[in-house]
Design an enzyme around this catalytic site. Structure first.
Site, PDB file in Angstrom:
ATOM      1  N   GLN A   1      -6.016 -21.230  21.015  1.00 21.38           N
ATOM      2  CA  GLN A   1      -7.391 -20.075  19.824  1.00 21.38           C
ATOM      3  C   GLN A   1      -7.694 -18.790  20.078  1.00 21.38           C
ATOM      4  O   GLN A   1      -7.654 -17.687  19.754  1.00 21.38           O
ATOM      5  CB  GLN A   1      -8.794 -20.610  19.387  1.00 21.38           C
ATOM      6  CG  GLN A   1      -8.476 -22.088  19.010  1.00 21.38           C
ATOM      7  CD  GLN A   1      -9.831 -22.170  19.238  1.00 21.38           C
ATOM      8  OE1 GLN A   1     -10.396 -21.547  19.619  1.00 21.38           O
ATOM      9  NE2 GLN A   1      -9.803 -23.737  18.684  1.00 21.38           N
ATOM     10  N   CYS A   2      -6.372 -17.921  21.915  1.00 22.90           N
ATOM     11  CA  CYS A   2      -6.245 -17.042  22.267  1.00 22.90           C
ATOM     12  C   CYS A   2      -5.868 -16.098  22.015  1.00 22.90           C
ATOM     13  O   CYS A   2      -4.485 -16.499  21.564  1.00 22.90           O
ATOM     14  CB  CYS A   2      -6.983 -16.868  24.305  1.00 22.90           C
ATOM     15  SG  CYS A   2      -8.202 -18.224  24.530  1.00 22.90           S
TER      16      CYS A   2
ATOM     17  N   THR B   1       1.246  -1.042  -0.102  1.00 26.55           N
ATOM     18  CA  THR B   1      -0.182   0.159  -0.378  1.00 26.55           C
ATOM     19  C   THR B   1       1.066   1.090   0.201  1.00 26.55           C
ATOM     20  O   THR B   1       0.389   2.085  -1.104  1.00 26.55           O
ATOM     21  CB  THR B   1      -0.557   0.479   0.677  1.00 26.55           C
ATOM     22  OG1 THR B   1      -1.378  -0.797   1.122  1.00 26.55           O
ATOM     23  CG2 THR B   1      -1.680   0.877   1.146  1.00 26.55           C
TER      24      THR B   1
END
Length: 525
Positions: free
Chosen positions: A434-435, A167
């Site tokens: 997953q935390c 970008t």
């Protein structure tokens, strides 16, 4: 003779001799000793090493390529393994670079020289048989320099900017009706107009734009190998490096670079932007300026990511937002530095100085799969993946994102057996959480103990990017077994993981456990 250390930092002076001994050859092809090129030894160990090298000089000959020096006498098995490991990790595998989307930027001396470049070097041979080094300004194999300031002849820090796109490099493209797209040459044009680069406290900047530009999602391990090869080729001639790229896979690329660059003694800062340079309001300008400042400092010598107002350890960072300027964060480690009115560095988090010369590892084993478990998942699907991957040898590592501190349903005994069978089939199973923050604690609950008994390896508090890149790096070395890789997952190699005995105490722990760990921190993380 042009001194190698005249354009390198004083910190890397001792590496210049080692690099010159490995890469500079005379007409006869023999490697010069340190005394030949004018480097004096200051320690007894280094003196003995120079004496041994001169004593063995007559017994060494070079092969046809001139890259490896082979001794005529027999070697012990330990010496042979050491030489094989050194040759495997130091030289760039050409097969890896051939799969890259972008061409290498080029090198200064030695690695990557063409026949014309080698002939140019031989034309400068002195009458005594030694080779005189060519000054970069007189050499055709140096990356074309684009001066961005008026202090070209003053000795200042020098930073090499390697731009892959993203970008930050976008501008209105006339060929696409004025839509924003990465435009080659736009970054160089913007940097020439930046008055900040003319400040006497700013470093000299050399910018190289790869061609063509690609989205960061298209870049993979072969392109990362191109970046580390260019850093290695220009390592002694710059004080720091800045890599500009897109943000989608920036955390993966920066984490991989941290593992691929061993014994890194100079800063490598990766950055990008959420808003391109061409917009009146953007974050590209500040990110670029601060990246150049951190790359010219000698306090944080590791791969890092600068975004918004903080400098993060690369192997601890992950992308957390697609619309905010604070797009990256480090969930389990404080930032290495934050900027405000001043630059506040957390010096206790910095890695110690390297213990050897820079070594590059270009081979990454990408036979890896990540599965995020959800309630009610089908065991048969995971079993089919493991069997198919083991049969075709296309799966080496299976990363499971488990619940909480590393839990699975206790009623799924068949699932535990599936994971145990995966280990028997040569597949390393890694348990992650997953935390967003926190770590895996497999020994705290009964289900975690069942996973550990099945051979599942804990990832502790590593990010998914760090787990994937670390496994790819360790298996890509080619000299480690599955058991050795599993043992190294809990060992901090580049500061990517917190040691188990320094993690926060588990829930429902005793007062003694909490008190014994309170205030205990591992600064070498």
């Amino acid at each position: 003779m042009y001194s190698l250390t005249s354009r390198a930092s004083s910190y890397s002076a001792r590496y210049a001799a080692e690099w010159a001994v490995r890469n500079i050859t005379g007409r006869s092809g023999a490697v010069f000793s340190m005394s030949t090129i004018g480097f004096a030894s200051t320690s007894g160990r280094r003196q003995r090493r120079c004496q041994d090298q001169r004593r063995l000089q007559s017994n060494k000959t070079s092969d046809e390529s001139g890259e490896d020096i082979k001794s005529t006498g027999p070697r012990s098995p330990t010496e042979q393994r050491s030489r094989q490991r050194r040759n495997r990790t130091h030289f760039i595998d050409p097969r890896v670079l051939s799969n890259a989307l972008q061409s290498p930027a080029g090198s200064l001396y030695g690695d990557g020289m063409t026949a014309d470049d080698a002939e140019t070097l031989h034309e400068t041979d002195n009458h005594d048989g030694s080779t005189r080094l060519i000054h970069p300004d007189e050499s055709d194999i140096f990356i074309p320099q684009v001066p961005f300031n008026d202090f070209e002849r003053q000795r200042r820090k020098r930073v090499l900017v390697l731009c892959t796109g993203g970008t930050l490099t976008m501008a209105p493209d006339p060929e696409r009706g004025g839509a924003l797209a990465p435009v080659e040459g736009a970054l160089t044009a913007y940097m020439k107009e930046m008055r900040e680069l003319n400040n006497e406290n700013m470093p000299e900047v050399v910018c190289h734009e790869y061609s063509p530009f690609f989205d960061s999602s298209d870049l993979g391990p072969p392109d990362w190998a191109v970046l580390v090869n260019d850093i290695k080729s220009n390592y002694l001639h710059f004080d720091g490096f800045v890599i500009l790229m897109g943000t989608d896979t920036m955390a993966y690329c920066a984490t991989a670079l941290s593992f691929m660059l061993e014994n890194l003694g100079k800063p490598v800062v990766v950055t990008g932007s959420q808003i391109p340079f061409c917009e009146p309001y953007n974050d590209a300008r500040r990110n670029l300026i601060m990246a150049l400042i951190f790359a010219s400092r000698d306090t944080i010598n590791e791969v890092s990511i600068f975004f918004h107002d903080r400098l993060l350890r690369a192997c601890r960072a992950t992308k957390v937002n697609t619309h905010r300027l604070l797009a990256f964060d480090s969930p389990n480690l404080d930032p290495l530095a934050k900027i405000g009115i001043t630059i506040d560095e957390n010096e206790h988090l910095c890695l110690p100085p390297p213990r050897g010369a820079l070594r590059v590892h270009s081979r990454m084993d990408t036979r890896l799969l990540t599965v995020r478990l959800v309630p009610g998942f089908d065991d048969g699907m995971i079993k089919a993946l493991i069997e198919a991957g083991a049969e075709s040898k296309s799966l080496k590592t299976l990363v499971l994102q488990l619940y909480g501190t590393g839990n699975v349903p206790s009623v799924k005994d068949d699932f535990i057996q599936i994971l145990a069978d995966a280990k028997e089939k040569g597949i390393l199973v890694v348990a992650a959480t997953q935390c967003f923050t926190g770590s895996v604690m497999m020994g705290h609950y009964a289900t975690g103990l069942a996973l550990a008994s099945a051979g599942v390896v804990s990832a502790n508090d590593m990010t998914i990017e760090a787990i994937a890149c670390k496994c790819s790096y360790l298996f890509g070395r080619g000299d480690l077994t599955n058991e050795e890789v599993g043992n190294l997952m809990n060992v901090s190699i580049r500061g990517e993981v917190t040691p188990a005995d320094a993690l926060s105490p588990p829930p429902l722990s005793s007062a003694y456990q909490r008190a014994s760990r309170k205030g205990k921190k591992y600064y070498y993380q």
